[in-house]
Every structure is written in C-alpha cells, then in structure tokens.
Design a protein around this motif. Structure first.
Motif, PDB file in Angstrom:
ATOM      1  N   LEU A  79     -60.283  14.409   2.244  1.00  0.00           N
ATOM      2  CA  LEU A  79     -58.873  14.137   0.896  1.00  0.00           C
ATOM      3  C   LEU A  79     -57.994  13.073   2.271  1.00  0.00           C
ATOM      4  O   LEU A  79     -57.065  12.060   1.943  1.00  0.00           O
ATOM      5  CB  LEU A  79     -58.141  14.838   0.482  1.00  0.00           C
ATOM      6  CG  LEU A  79     -58.769  15.501  -0.518  1.00  0.00           C
ATOM      7  CD1 LEU A  79     -58.011  15.733  -1.551  1.00  0.00           C
ATOM      8  CD2 LEU A  79     -59.305  13.993  -1.639  1.00  0.00           C
ATOM      9  N   VAL A  80     -58.984  13.344   3.281  1.00  0.00           N
ATOM     10  CA  VAL A  80     -58.063  13.062   4.854  1.00  0.00           C
ATOM     11  C   VAL A  80     -59.071  11.927   5.819  1.00  0.00           C
ATOM     12  O   VAL A  80     -60.170  12.207   5.405  1.00  0.00           O
ATOM     13  CB  VAL A  80     -57.598  13.656   5.113  1.00  0.00           C
ATOM     14  CG1 VAL A  80     -56.610  13.320   7.140  1.00  0.00           C
ATOM     15  CG2 VAL A  80     -56.469  14.532   5.092  1.00  0.00           C
ATOM     16  N   LYS A  81     -58.789  10.759   5.848  1.00  0.00           N
ATOM     17  CA  LYS A  81     -59.123   9.828   6.091  1.00  0.00           C
ATOM     18  C   LYS A  81     -59.855  10.163   7.879  1.00  0.00           C
ATOM     19  O   LYS A  81     -58.906  10.715   8.299  1.00  0.00           O
ATOM     20  CB  LYS A  81     -58.420   8.393   6.502  1.00  0.00           C
ATOM     21  CG  LYS A  81     -58.483   7.769   5.122  1.00  0.00           C
ATOM     22  CD  LYS A  81     -57.888   6.277   5.445  1.00  0.00           C
ATOM     23  CE  LYS A  81     -57.615   5.687   4.310  1.00  0.00           C
ATOM     24  NZ  LYS A  81     -56.859   3.779   4.221  1.00  0.00           N
ATOM     25  N   GLU A  82     -61.248   9.451   8.195  1.00  0.00           N
ATOM     26  CA  GLU A  82     -62.006  10.416   9.538  1.00  0.00           C
ATOM     27  C   GLU A  82     -60.830   9.825  10.413  1.00  0.00           C
ATOM     28  O   GLU A  82     -60.710   8.367  10.384  1.00  0.00           O
ATOM     29  CB  GLU A  82     -63.185  10.015   9.371  1.00  0.00           C
ATOM     30  CG  GLU A  82     -63.733  10.428  11.041  1.00  0.00           C
ATOM     31  CD  GLU A  82     -64.473  10.451  11.004  1.00  0.00           C
ATOM     32  OE1 GLU A  82     -65.850  10.419  11.949  1.00  0.00           O
ATOM     33  OE2 GLU A  82     -65.829   9.836   9.535  1.00  0.00           O
ATOM     34  N   GLY A  83     -60.412  10.294  11.852  1.00  0.00           N
ATOM     35  CA  GLY A  83     -59.036   9.849  11.747  1.00  0.00           C
ATOM     36  C   GLY A  83     -58.342  10.036  11.966  1.00  0.00           C
ATOM     37  O   GLY A  83     -57.344  10.110  13.248  1.00  0.00           O
ATOM     38  N   GLU A  84     -57.661  11.115  10.993  1.00  0.00           N
ATOM     39  CA  GLU A  84     -55.993  10.662  10.948  1.00  0.00           C
ATOM     40  C   GLU A  84     -56.130  11.686  10.120  1.00  0.00           C
ATOM     41  O   GLU A  84     -54.579  13.067  10.114  1.00  0.00           O
ATOM     42  CB  GLU A  84     -55.952  10.147   9.620  1.00  0.00           C
ATOM     43  CG  GLU A  84     -56.213   8.130   9.284  1.00  0.00           C
ATOM     44  CD  GLU A  84     -55.667   7.781   8.166  1.00  0.00           C
ATOM     45  OE1 GLU A  84     -55.274   8.216   7.410  1.00  0.00           O
ATOM     46  OE2 GLU A  84     -55.476   6.950   8.446  1.00  0.00           O
ATOM     47  N   GLU A  85     -56.563  13.327  10.735  1.00  0.00           N
ATOM     48  CA  GLU A  85     -56.671  14.545  10.690  1.00  0.00           C
ATOM     49  C   GLU A  85     -56.031  15.590  11.596  1.00  0.00           C
ATOM     50  O   GLU A  85     -56.114  15.133  12.846  1.00  0.00           O
ATOM     51  CB  GLU A  85     -58.090  15.540  10.868  1.00  0.00           C
ATOM     52  CG  GLU A  85     -58.917  14.866  10.373  1.00  0.00           C
ATOM     53  CD  GLU A  85     -60.060  13.485  10.846  1.00  0.00           C
ATOM     54  OE1 GLU A  85     -59.987  13.457  11.250  1.00  0.00           O
ATOM     55  OE2 GLU A  85     -61.284  13.472  10.264  1.00  0.00           O
ATOM     56  N   ARG A  86     -54.744  15.842  11.286  1.00  0.00           N
ATOM     57  CA  ARG A  86     -54.440  16.949  12.324  1.00  0.00           C
ATOM     58  C   ARG A  86     -54.732  18.739  12.791  1.00  0.00           C
ATOM     59  O   ARG A  86     -55.481  18.963  12.085  1.00  0.00           O
ATOM     60  CB  ARG A  86     -53.063  17.339  11.253  1.00  0.00           C
ATOM     61  CG  ARG A  86     -52.778  18.096  10.622  1.00  0.00           C
ATOM     62  CD  ARG A  86     -51.152  18.707  10.060  1.00  0.00           C
ATOM     63  NE  ARG A  86     -50.749  18.557   8.290  1.00  0.00           N
ATOM     64  CZ  ARG A  86     -50.419  18.919   8.301  1.00  0.00           C
ATOM     65  NH1 ARG A  86     -49.305  18.900   8.509  1.00  0.00           N
ATOM     66  NH2 ARG A  86     -50.084  18.952   6.456  1.00  0.00           N
ATOM     67  N   PRO A  87     -54.371  19.511  13.638  1.00  0.00           N
ATOM     68  CA  PRO A  87     -55.197  20.069  13.776  1.00  0.00           C
ATOM     69  C   PRO A  87     -54.921  21.689  12.835  1.00  0.00           C
ATOM     70  O   PRO A  87     -53.723  21.053  12.254  1.00  0.00           O
ATOM     71  CB  PRO A  87     -54.896  20.469  15.509  1.00  0.00           C
ATOM     72  CG  PRO A  87     -53.356  19.485  15.745  1.00  0.00           C
ATOM     73  CD  PRO A  87     -53.714  18.109  15.208  1.00  0.00           C
ATOM     74  N   GLU A  88     -55.565  22.118  12.774  1.00  0.00           N
ATOM     75  CA  GLU A  88     -56.039  23.066  11.313  1.00  0.00           C
ATOM     76  C   GLU A  88     -54.210  24.422  12.133  1.00  0.00           C
ATOM     77  O   GLU A  88     -54.389  24.584  13.604  1.00  0.00           O
ATOM     78  CB  GLU A  88     -57.025  23.926  11.220  1.00  0.00           C
ATOM     79  CG  GLU A  88     -56.784  24.792  10.414  1.00  0.00           C
ATOM     80  CD  GLU A  88     -58.122  25.444   9.615  1.00  0.00           C
ATOM     81  OE1 GLU A  88     -58.226  25.960   8.902  1.00  0.00           O
ATOM     82  OE2 GLU A  88     -59.227  25.204  11.157  1.00  0.00           O
ATOM     83  N   GLU A  89     -53.502  24.646  11.473  1.00  0.00           N
ATOM     84  CA  GLU A  89     -52.484  25.457  11.686  1.00  0.00           C
ATOM     85  C   GLU A  89     -52.462  26.360  10.665  1.00  0.00           C
ATOM     86  O   GLU A  89     -52.463  26.432   9.673  1.00  0.00           O
ATOM     87  CB  GLU A  89     -51.184  24.658  11.495  1.00  0.00           C
ATOM     88  CG  GLU A  89     -51.005  24.110  11.102  1.00  0.00           C
ATOM     89  CD  GLU A  89     -49.912  22.793  11.546  1.00  0.00           C
ATOM     90  OE1 GLU A  89     -49.211  22.976  12.196  1.00  0.00           O
ATOM     91  OE2 GLU A  89     -49.304  22.568  10.146  1.00  0.00           O
ATOM     92  N   LEU A  90     -52.221  27.827  11.170  1.00  0.00           N
ATOM     93  CA  LEU A  90     -51.722  28.794  10.220  1.00  0.00           C
ATOM     94  C   LEU A  90     -50.073  28.685  10.062  1.00  0.00           C
ATOM     95  O   LEU A  90     -49.259  28.793  10.672  1.00  0.00           O
ATOM     96  CB  LEU A  90     -52.169  30.650  10.764  1.00  0.00           C
ATOM     97  CG  LEU A  90     -51.790  31.914  10.146  1.00  0.00           C
ATOM     98  CD1 LEU A  90     -53.059  31.685   8.676  1.00  0.00           C
ATOM     99  CD2 LEU A  90     -51.707  32.648  10.756  1.00  0.00           C
ATOM    100  N   VAL A  91     -49.744  28.410   8.179  1.00  0.00           N
ATOM    101  CA  VAL A  91     -48.895  28.447   8.193  1.00  0.00           C
ATOM    102  C   VAL A  91     -48.036  30.312   7.342  1.00  0.00           C
ATOM    103  O   VAL A  91     -48.708  30.192   6.631  1.00  0.00           O
ATOM    104  CB  VAL A  91     -48.632  27.739   7.026  1.00  0.00           C
ATOM    105  CG1 VAL A  91     -46.926  27.689   6.347  1.00  0.00           C
ATOM    106  CG2 VAL A  91     -49.441  26.325   7.864  1.00  0.00           C
ATOM    107  N   GLU A  92     -46.647  30.213   7.641  1.00  0.00           N
ATOM    108  CA  GLU A  92     -46.347  31.623   6.951  1.00  0.00           C
ATOM    109  C   GLU A  92     -45.026  30.733   5.882  1.00  0.00           C
ATOM    110  O   GLU A  92     -44.814  29.800   5.882  1.00  0.00           O
ATOM    111  CB  GLU A  92     -45.624  32.153   7.439  1.00  0.00           C
ATOM    112  CG  GLU A  92     -44.947  33.272   7.128  1.00  0.00           C
ATOM    113  CD  GLU A  92     -43.971  33.728   8.091  1.00  0.00           C
ATOM    114  OE1 GLU A  92     -43.908  34.866   8.946  1.00  0.00           O
ATOM    115  OE2 GLU A  92     -42.407  33.595   8.220  1.00  0.00           O
TER     116      GLU A  92
END
Length: 449
Positions: A123-136
């Motif tokens: 659901l996110v365009k290639e090149g517009e991804e953000r780094p994966e992060e762990l969220v609390e």
C-alpha cells in the motif's frame, strides 16, 4: 475562496481522515452450535476478515477486558483493533498503510501494545517507504480517550522503541519477555542475489499460497521425497534471534542458526526463556528448540524421529510445552500421534489424545493446533474438519466443544482465556470460509465422576 473550499474538502475526505482511536459499534451476539448445542459468543461478524494472534501470543489485555485482533475493516488495509469481550465495542488502534500486523505483542504487566510499522508494503509506493520501527502504544491512555471521543494526536500515546536495521528482516515474528524488559525478534538476512533468484524460482514452481501449502501437506498420494525437498527448500537459513531492549532500543544477538527461524515465543511464567522452531511450512528434521535470552542453553526440545511430523508448539505452563504430533497421513498413523506435552526440565513426554475423522481424501485427519489452559486443567485442539475438542488433562476424556469452523481462509488457532473459562477461535463458519470472525466458546464444568 475556491482554494479554501478545496482544502477543507481534502481534510474531510475519508481517504485522509484518521481512524486512529475510532470506536465501532458492537457486533456481539450469541448463537448455538448445531451439533453440540453450546451457546457461543460471536464477537465480530461481517464482510471484514478478523483474525486473532497465533496461539503462542498473549491475546487479552492485562485487565482481561479487551481482545486484540487484526482486521481489514476501515481504510489502509489490515490494521490492529481491540474488541471488548463484555460489551462488544471495537476500537481501532492503528491506521497507517505500512502497519505490520503479522506479529503484535500485548504486555502481561501493563496496558501496552508493541507492533512494527514501515518497510516494504503493497500500500506504499516504491521509493516512499520509511524504515521499519518498533512502536510502543499506551492503551491505558488511548482506550478511555477513544471511548470518550476525545482522541488526541498519536504522539500522545506512542513511543518509537527503535528503528530496525535494514540488513535484517523479520522471520518468525517477535515475542515480548513477560517482564517487559525485552522484545525477542526472529530474523533472517538475505543470501546473494543469485541465490535469492534461484530460491524464488524453485518456490514458485512448488507453492503458490496458503491453500496450496495445505493441499500439498495433506495429500496422501504426494511423494514423501518431493515433500522433503519442498520442506528443505522452504526451511533454508540462516536465521537468528535478536534481543531489543524495551527501554533503550539496544539490539544484541541472542543466537544465530543455520536454518529458517520460526514461531519465536516466550515462556509467560519464566522471563528470559525463548522457544523457537525450524520453520519449513511443514515437517522439519527437528522442529522445536529453546534458548535463554543470553544465548546459553540452546538445545532441541523433544528430539524427534524421521517419521514424526512435529508442529504448532505453544508454552502451556512454567515447565511445559504443548505440541502436535501430526497424524493426517497414513504413514504417520504407524506411530503414536496426537496432542502432546513435554516437560522442559525433565524432557518427559505424554500424549494427551488424538481423534480420527474420515476426510474426503481417505485419511483420518486428527488434531492440527492446540493450546493449554492457564490453570493446567485442559487442552484444546482443532481438527482438519474444523471441529474443536477439549481434553481433560486429569483423565484424558475428550469433549467435542464446537463444530464446522471450515479451517479457511485460515485455521481456528484456539486459545484459552486468562481465566481458563473460554476458548477463543477465529472461524470461517459464518461466511462459509470466505472470511474470519472471532468466536468465544465457554468451557464446561469439569466432570469429576
């Protein structure tokens, strides 16, 4: 004026509106099982597909009021929700298109949820991804605000624990330590580009999805050698487990292995004890393993023989691991099969029970997934026919609890409630296997005769 109107229209657009903290009306109702007569509690129902966490992971909030689940209701694909087991109200907890719903972790000490977002997403365009992060996510703050209709900006409820390194990818999910000190992250890392292409080509020729996996793994006419080749391919590593410090975000190595990491889980009764498996999408040479958080004590759990198919392990007590010795193929029935328990300290093992069902392909089916009640009194298992049985751990008596849950588009994955009074399943019954709904089934009084 036109520009102002257009801006207001965009802000009101449902595509841009946030569903974070949105409260949905109750879908809760009761119904009776046509065969057993038990009164079941339907918690979710409708065109959305609602699935619970795997039976290895905490499913109720620490106050035992809310059940966590994944759903494709709302916008931005599958998101994370809570449903109140008493009044049926549903709260949406995430709404971003790159939310990762594959491994969601509830704390057993506080009203906290941990999940990841970012990385690659359809659901996110290639090149517009953000780094994966762990969220609390702080549910103690969000839930009351959501119920009052007074949800603030997300930054008031969430904290980024850590941005995950790009040289590793998730493999086997995440599991929260019961003391909330750490998250254990199952990982893999990419082989060479040539090896990736070769593996992808082999996998495409062998398998095209969940239904293909189920059909291939249950075909009595399939070649055992072909199956072993498929499992060997799907189970290739390397893999490992990383410890993420919840307070600081520091990432350290627990262990590396030469096979594909799978089903990382923790022992809810013993901080720092990790169970994991060799994931092959089927049978493995040695399925179950355990290790301590400092990397010590790594060893196989229940060393298996060549003709045993071990799967779906779940911690069911401070010293116990419950698992299935599969009996769905003719050659497997030449050995003892069924739901089993192994003591993690003494290595002693006991088979609790098995069932026989006449399947259309001429096999006897049997138990597929299992879970143990927190009070140690019961085991629950689902079957290839979509029936759910209880087993009294004192005397081995089997009780058919509920029936006809389809086992599609996914399996029921039964789990006991924290008070051992209910079994929660995800069921395809109400939609004839088109989507999943959440159903709670009461556990009957024990027969002490």
């Amino acid at each position: 004026m036109l520009l102002q109107f257009a801006t207001l229209a965009m802000l009101a657009s449902p595509l841009l509106a946030s569903n974070f903290g949105k409260v949905y009306p109750s879908e809760k109702r009761t119904m009776h099982d046509e065969k057993t007569g038990v009164e079941m509690i339907v918690l979710t129902e409708g065109p959305a597909s609602d699935s619970k966490p795997y039976q290895t992971h905490t499913t109720w909030t620490v106050d035992h009021q809310w059940i966590i689940f994944r759903s494709d209701r709302g916008d931005h694909g599958r998101q994370i929700f809570l449903v109140n087991q008493d009044n049926g109200k549903i709260i949406q907890l995430t709404d971003e298109p790159d939310t990762n719903v594959g491994s969601i972790n509830l704390s057993e000490k506080s009203m906290k949820l941990y999940y990841t977002r970012g990385g690659k997403s359809d659901l996110v365009k290639e090149g517009e991804e953000r780094p994966e992060e762990l969220v609390e996510l702080d549910l103690a703050k969000l839930i009351p605000d959501a119920l009052k209709g007074n949800v603030k900006d997300k930054s008031n409820y969430e904290r980024v624990v850590v941005v995950l390194p790009e040289d590793l990818h998730g493999s086997g999910g995440m599991a929260l330590d019961p003391d909330d000190s750490a998250m254990y992250w199952g990982v893999g890392w990419a082989p060479s580009e040539a090896e990736q292409k070769a593996r992808a080509k082999e996998r495409e020729a062998l398998m095209k999805g969940r239904r293909d996996i189920d059909q291939s793994n249950t075909d009595p006419n399939a070649s055992r050698e072909a199956a072993r080749k498929r499992f060997e391919l799907n189970g290739r590593g390397p893999g490992g487990i990383r410890r993420i410090d919840i307070k600081t975000g520091e990432i350290t190595k627990v262990i590396d292995v030469d096979f594909r990491m799978g089903h990382v889980q923790t022992n809810p009764w013993k901080p720092g004890e990790i169970i994991y498996c060799h994931e092959t999408t089927g049978d493995a040479p040695q399925r179950m393993w355990m290790v301590q958080a400092d990397g010590s004590g790594n060893r196989p759990v229940y060393p298996e023989t060549e003709d045993e198919w071990i799967t779906h392990e779940t911690v069911c007590g401070k010293d116990e691991l419950m698992f299935n010795i599969m009996g769905h193929l003719p050659y497997l029935r030449e050995r003892p099969t069924g739901i089993a328990v192994v003591n993690l300290r003494t290595n002693s093992m006991k088979i609790l029970g098995q069932v026989e069902e006449d399947l259309p392909n001429g096999t006897q089916g049997g138990f597929w997934h299992s879970n143990g009640s927190p009070d140690g009194e019961w085991a629950v298992g689902d079957t290839f026919e979509g029936n759910v049985f209880l087993i009294d751990r004192d005397n081995g008596k089997r009780t058919l609890l509920t029936t006809n849950h389809q086992m599609r588009p996914d399996h029921t994955h039964p789990i006991f409630s924290p008070d051992s009074q209910y079994v929660l399943i995800q069921s395809g019954m109400l939609s004839q296997g088109e989507n999943l709904d959440l159903i709670m089934v009461p556990v009957p009084e024990k027969d002490h005769d």
